[in-house]
Design a protein around this motif. Sequence first.
Motif: not given
Length: 279
Positions: A137-162
């Motif tokens: 799991i990394n962001n070295d090479t991005i394979s998604v685009a703005p406005r694209q529908q994606v599946e999310l798995l909530v991994a951790s929580e922080s003061p600003i969000g998830y």
Amino acid sequence: MLKAGRTQRLTVSRITEHGIYLADEEQNEVLLPNRYTSLADKVGDEKEVFVYHDSEDRLVATTETPTIRVGEAGYLKVVDKTIHGAFLDWGLFGKDLFLPNRNQQGGIYAGRSYIVYAYEDNITGRCVATCKLKSFINNDTISVAPRQQVELLVASESPIGYRVIIDNRHWGMLYRNQLFRSVTIGDRLTGYVRRITEDNRIDVSLQQEGYAQVKDSAEELWRLLEAHDGILPVGDNSAPEEIYQLTKMSKKIFKRSLGVLLKSGRVEAEPHSIKICKR
């Protein structure tokens, strides 16, 4: 080719007292035990099955669907620990997913759940889990685009969000001030890519951008009104903190959503309140 940790479509090649044997295009066979067969099964039928190694290191098939497969991340509960590693419940009868000691990070305790990734061990060929996600799991090479529908798995929580895992491949951020529903670690959600920054950070939302987002938020605001006897003590002049505390929306989204309801004649508004119109 038969590979552990994957769902495959195979053909019934023969029927035995122990179950039916399924074959791939190269005629490699795997047993589907009687527990998962029926009297209607016959040679030549196709069946979709999940293939994995049993306790005796033999490939076996099941019609059950595991929580995660090779190439997928999930939030799994530790059901046992040994000197060699931990075992995770991944939804298969009589078979847990192995988390070797070398793949653990921090303390791992029985009864607790952890974010893990399933992959095929290149030495044993077995499907195993790891808590060390950087290689997968990394962001070295991005394979998604703005406005694209994606599946999310909530991994951790922080003061600003998830922090979320996007499509089992990337890290993203779901900001708290853009949520209008409760979210917990381990949740699987459908989301949308909002923004990709120059340094490959990905911001996501649970609503579509533009009118579709406003329409969804307007309906959520309407449901809140109905749940509060037709009136909410927030309006255009309310502080952003008040609006978020009550609606879990930013003031910008709240005002746009309110505009939709006002335009449709469903509500009337005061500077610090809104209510459903009487009919």
